[in-house]
Design a protein around this motif. Structure first.
Motif, short mmCIF file in Angstrom:
data_model
loop_
_atom_site.label_atom_id
_atom_site.label_comp_id
_atom_site.label_asym_id
_atom_site.label_seq_id
_atom_site.Cartn_x
_atom_site.Cartn_y
_atom_site.Cartn_z
N UNK A 80 1.05 -1.73 0.70
CA UNK A 80 0.70 -0.02 0.17
C UNK A 80 1.21 1.12 0.28
N UNK A 81 0.63 2.75 0.34
CA UNK A 81 0.76 3.24 -0.27
C UNK A 81 -0.20 4.53 0.39
N UNK A 82 0.52 5.75 1.15
CA UNK A 82 0.05 6.80 1.63
C UNK A 82 1.46 8.17 1.48
N UNK A 83 0.57 9.61 1.71
CA UNK A 83 1.16 10.78 1.02
C UNK A 83 1.45 10.94 2.54
N UNK A 84 2.79 11.39 3.08
CA UNK A 84 2.95 11.54 4.63
C UNK A 84 2.50 12.55 5.37
N UNK A 85 3.21 13.32 6.12
CA UNK A 85 2.84 14.95 6.50
C UNK A 85 3.92 16.34 5.20
N UNK A 86 5.33 15.12 4.95
CA UNK A 86 6.17 16.13 4.18
C UNK A 86 5.35 15.52 2.78
N UNK A 87 4.33 15.41 2.58
CA UNK A 87 4.20 15.56 1.48
C UNK A 87 4.38 14.82 -0.24
N UNK A 88 5.73 13.35 0.78
CA UNK A 88 6.46 12.88 0.01
C UNK A 88 5.32 11.43 -0.31
N UNK A 89 5.21 10.23 -1.12
CA UNK A 89 4.19 9.11 -1.28
C UNK A 89 5.34 8.25 -0.77
N UNK A 90 5.09 7.11 0.54
CA UNK A 90 5.70 5.94 0.93
C UNK A 90 4.81 4.90 0.37
N UNK A 91 5.67 3.90 0.02
CA UNK A 91 5.20 2.35 -0.30
C UNK A 91 5.53 1.80 1.06
N UNK A 92 4.67 1.11 1.44
CA UNK A 92 4.56 -0.11 2.30
C UNK A 92 4.52 -1.71 1.98
N UNK A 93 5.04 -2.44 2.05
CA UNK A 93 5.12 -3.74 2.11
C UNK A 93 5.11 -4.72 3.50
N UNK A 94 3.89 -5.54 4.23
CA UNK A 94 3.78 -6.07 5.24
C UNK A 94 2.85 -7.66 5.16
N UNK A 95 2.91 -8.01 6.44
CA UNK A 95 1.82 -9.42 6.41
C UNK A 95 1.30 -9.28 6.65
#
Length: 138
Positions: A80-95
């Motif tokens: 999944x991805x989300x936008x952090x407080x600094x406006x950058x796209x963060x990508x996460x892979x998790x179980x």
């Protein structure tokens, strides 16, 4: 298609617990899972896998798991991805865990280096003092 993850490892820190605005309990934690080989210098290598669990299992994780405890998870990989407080796209892979197994009794939270109490069974199957996970740096 198949998307299944089965892992056994130790928690790198205490689980984080929260409740979503819609009232769903969520616990997140990271498992250190040893690799089957050591590096050239003899150091054990591990992968650090982010895990998330929901509802009743999330509450159980909060209540029964803590840093250094051995756990098994069964679930699926999710990106999944989300936008952090600094406006950058963060990508996460998790179980995303369907099931979390607690592989040590709760009363085994004492350090493995402490002497055994008198009368304690000498062949405890949960005694992990010389297992492959005991040399992780946490």
């Amino acid at each position: 298609m198949l998307n299944r993850a089965v892992l056994v490892g130790r928690l790198t820190k205490d689980p984080e617990f929260r409740t979503t605005p819609s009232g769903v309990d969520v616990s997140t934690f990271t498992l250190a899972v040893n690799r089957n080989f050591k590096s050239k210098d003899g150091e054990q290598q591990a992968d650090f896998i982010n895990c998330v669990v929901f509802r009743k299992q999330a509450e159980n994780v909060k209540n029964f798991l803590s840093k250094g405890r051995l756990a098994g998870v069964d679930g699926r990989m999710q990106s999944r991805s989300y936008e952090n407080k600094e406006g950058q796209r963060v990508y996460v892979t998790e179980v995303v865990c369907d099931s979390v197994q607690f592989l040590e009794p709760k009363n085994n939270s004492q350090s493995n280096n402490q002497p055994k109490q008198q009368g304690q069974a000498q062949n405890n199957p949960f005694d992990n003092s010389d297992d492959e996970f005991s040399d992780l740096p946490f």
